[in-house]
Enzyme design. Structure first.
Site, mmCIF file in Angstrom:
data_model
loop_
_atom_site.group_PDB
_atom_site.id
_atom_site.type_symbol
_atom_site.label_atom_id
_atom_site.label_comp_id
_atom_site.label_asym_id
_atom_site.label_seq_id
_atom_site.Cartn_x
_atom_site.Cartn_y
_atom_site.Cartn_z
ATOM 1 N N ASN A 7 0.820 -1.248 0.085
ATOM 2 C CA ASN A 7 -0.091 -0.030 0.073
ATOM 3 C C ASN A 7 0.852 1.388 -0.034
ATOM 4 O OD1 ASN A 7 -1.277 2.323 1.041
ATOM 5 N ND2 ASN A 7 -3.182 0.774 1.775
ATOM 6 N N ASP A 9 -0.242 4.320 -0.114
ATOM 7 C CA ASP A 9 -0.852 5.580 0.176
ATOM 8 C C ASP A 9 0.063 6.798 1.080
ATOM 9 O OD1 ASP A 9 -3.336 4.540 -0.683
ATOM 10 O OD2 ASP A 9 -3.863 4.410 1.348
ATOM 11 N N HIS A 10 0.830 6.143 1.929
ATOM 12 C CA HIS A 10 1.768 7.071 2.692
ATOM 13 C C HIS A 10 2.894 7.882 2.153
ATOM 14 C CE1 HIS A 10 -1.200 6.539 5.922
ATOM 15 N NE2 HIS A 10 -0.733 5.135 6.264
ATOM 16 N N ARG A 18 2.733 18.880 1.607
ATOM 17 C CA ARG A 18 3.452 20.106 0.888
ATOM 18 C C ARG A 18 2.512 20.563 -0.276
ATOM 19 N NH1 ARG A 18 8.399 21.936 2.459
ATOM 20 N NH2 ARG A 18 8.542 21.831 4.793
ATOM 21 N N HIS A 43 -5.759 3.781 -1.723
ATOM 22 C CA HIS A 43 -7.233 4.005 -1.219
ATOM 23 C C HIS A 43 -7.519 5.386 -1.726
ATOM 24 C CE1 HIS A 43 -9.759 4.331 2.775
ATOM 25 N NE2 HIS A 43 -10.536 4.516 1.443
ATOM 26 N N ARG A 45 -9.673 8.184 -1.361
ATOM 27 C CA ARG A 45 -10.709 8.514 -0.182
ATOM 28 C C ARG A 45 -11.357 9.512 -0.853
ATOM 29 N NH1 ARG A 45 -8.819 6.357 5.357
ATOM 30 N NH2 ARG A 45 -10.693 7.616 6.052
ATOM 31 N N ARG A 49 -7.457 12.664 0.805
ATOM 32 C CA ARG A 49 -6.018 13.374 1.638
ATOM 33 C C ARG A 49 -4.699 12.744 1.343
ATOM 34 N NH1 ARG A 49 -7.456 9.878 7.195
ATOM 35 N NH2 ARG A 49 -9.511 10.983 6.962
ATOM 36 N N HIS A 50 -4.610 11.777 0.651
ATOM 37 C CA HIS A 50 -3.599 11.111 0.248
ATOM 38 C C HIS A 50 -3.329 10.860 -1.310
ATOM 39 C CE1 HIS A 50 -4.977 7.425 1.373
ATOM 40 N NE2 HIS A 50 -5.089 7.774 2.686
ATOM 41 N N GLU A 70 -8.612 0.344 -2.782
ATOM 42 C CA GLU A 70 -9.480 0.362 -1.660
ATOM 43 C C GLU A 70 -10.598 1.487 -1.789
ATOM 44 O OE1 GLU A 70 -7.154 0.891 1.918
ATOM 45 O OE2 GLU A 70 -6.105 -0.841 1.863
ATOM 46 N N THR A 101 -8.298 3.616 8.280
ATOM 47 C CA THR A 101 -9.635 2.712 8.289
ATOM 48 C C THR A 101 -9.600 2.105 9.573
ATOM 49 O OG1 THR A 101 -9.225 2.444 5.822
ATOM 50 C CG2 THR A 101 -11.040 1.096 7.094
ATOM 51 N N GLU A 151 -11.070 -9.648 3.251
ATOM 52 C CA GLU A 151 -9.634 -9.196 3.796
ATOM 53 C C GLU A 151 -10.174 -8.995 5.272
ATOM 54 O OE1 GLU A 151 -7.515 -5.903 1.941
ATOM 55 O OE2 GLU A 151 -6.566 -5.454 4.152
ATOM 56 N N HIS A 191 -3.854 -4.693 7.794
ATOM 57 C CA HIS A 191 -3.836 -3.430 8.808
ATOM 58 C C HIS A 191 -3.133 -3.775 10.116
ATOM 59 C CE1 HIS A 191 -5.554 0.233 10.386
ATOM 60 N NE2 HIS A 191 -6.059 0.355 9.356
ATOM 61 N N GLY A 213 0.951 -1.411 4.346
ATOM 62 C CA GLY A 213 1.417 0.109 4.066
ATOM 63 C C GLY A 213 2.379 0.518 4.995
ATOM 64 N N HIS A 214 1.931 1.078 6.175
ATOM 65 C CA HIS A 214 2.522 2.006 6.933
ATOM 66 C C HIS A 214 3.969 1.625 7.265
ATOM 67 C CE1 HIS A 214 3.437 3.798 10.690
ATOM 68 N NE2 HIS A 214 3.122 5.166 10.097
HETATM 69 N N1 PXP Z 1 -5.901 -3.052 4.281
HETATM 70 C C1 PXP Z 1 -7.064 -2.137 4.438
HETATM 71 C C2 PXP Z 1 -8.161 -2.441 3.876
HETATM 72 C C3 PXP Z 1 -6.572 -0.779 4.748
HETATM 73 O O1 PXP Z 1 -7.624 0.118 4.963
HETATM 74 C C4 PXP Z 1 -5.296 -0.519 4.961
HETATM 75 C C5 PXP Z 1 -4.896 1.003 5.542
HETATM 76 O O2 PXP Z 1 -4.912 1.566 4.415
HETATM 77 C C6 PXP Z 1 -4.524 -1.401 4.886
HETATM 78 C C7 PXP Z 1 -4.758 -3.019 4.534
HETATM 79 C C8 PXP Z 1 -2.963 -1.357 5.406
HETATM 80 O O3 PXP Z 1 -2.818 -0.958 6.715
HETATM 81 P P1 PXP Z 1 -1.179 -0.450 7.111
HETATM 82 O O4 PXP Z 1 -1.051 0.986 6.566
HETATM 83 O O5 PXP Z 1 -1.656 -0.453 8.661
HETATM 84 O O6 PXP Z 1 -0.253 -1.527 6.685
#
Ligand code: PXP
Length: 237
Positions: A7, A9-10, A18, A43, A45, A49-50, A70, A101, A151, A191, A213-214
């Site tokens: 993922n 997103d971050h 910025r 994702h 959203r 936001r990202h 997502e 989420t 999931e 997650h 992701g994170h």
């Molecule tokens: N799966 C889903 C459905 C999510 O919403 C997220 C967070 O965007 C993730 C996985 C990934 O979570 P994390 O960033 O904590 O790894």
């Protein structure tokens, strides 16, 4: 062996801090693929936001592994998904005030709407996964609305301290995964998964896909994206 969906997103979160054009999640996705990612997850959203619409479009053109979007069950995002056609959509709940989420989708509470969203995504040729808490009744509802995969939300497992409480959360996820498979659906999880807690989840019988992701983005800041993905891929293999 579970496949790894990365993922990104971050990466976009840092860019949006910025409102500039770097770092680019499209670059990160390319590096993730070089590092062995089996899929790229984003994702889109409602508050953007990202990830931005431009990211989704470019990733659709450039990602050569599975592209997993997502998304909430909102009409705007559904129409975008049906136009852009990611390989897979994962339906998630979405609240503007949340940091990430927070819980699984309540399928039971909105069965008709979720069934319609699943049907329209299927009509566009998109595989549909539902992000659910490990609750048997929600899993049965996922089957009833025609989803292809579930999931399982691993957030409670990830937050539990190592020891008996985490073991208990793992048992709950294992039982939920068995139920998903008994109903003929595919099992995914995600997650809060990290380099230190991922392996018991990757070992769950029949686990097909982990979305992370994170933790990967955090490590990538230190060691680079390609290396961070390679290390996670090695752990879940
Ligand atoms: N799966 C889903 C459905 C999510 O919403 C997220 C967070 O965007 C993730 C996985 C990934 O979570 P994390 O960033 O904590 O790894």
């Amino acid at each position: 062996m579970a496949k790894l969906g990365v993922n990104v997103d971050h990466v976009a979160t840092v860019r949006q801090a910025r409102r500039t054009n770097e770092p680019d999640p499209v670059w990160a996705a390319a590096l993730a693929q070089l590092g062995g990612a089996d899929g790229i997850t984003i994702h889109l959203r409602e508050d953007r936001r990202h990830i931005q619409d431009r990211d989704l479009r470019l990733l659709r053109e450039t990602v050569t592994v599975k592209l997993n979007l997502e998304m909430a069950c909102s009409e705007e995002i559904l129409q975008i998904a049906c136009q852009v056609r990611p390989d897979q959509a994962t339906l998630v709940p979405e609240r503007r005030e949340e940091i990430t989420t927070e819980g699984g989708l309540d399928v039971l509470g909105q069965q008709e709407r979720v069934a319609e969203v699943v049907r329209r995504l299927h009509d566009a040729g998109i595989v549909v996964s539902l992000f659910l808490d490990p609750e048997l009744r929600q899993i049965e509802a996922a089957r009833a609305v025609g989803a292809d995969a579930v999931e399982l939300h691993t957030g409670r497992y990830a937050l539990a301290p190592p020891g008996p409480r985490r073991e208990e959360e793992l048992r709950v996820l294992e039982e939920a995964a068995r139920h998903v498979r008994r109903l003929g659906l595919v099992v995914h999880a995600g997650h809060g998964l990290t380099y230190t807690n991922v392996q018991p989840i990757a070992r769950i019988e029949g686990m097909e896909e982990l979305n992370i992701g994170h933790s990967i983005v955090a490590r990538a800041i230190m060691v680079g994206f390609l290396q961070a993905v390679r290390e996670m891929k090695a752990l879940i293999s």
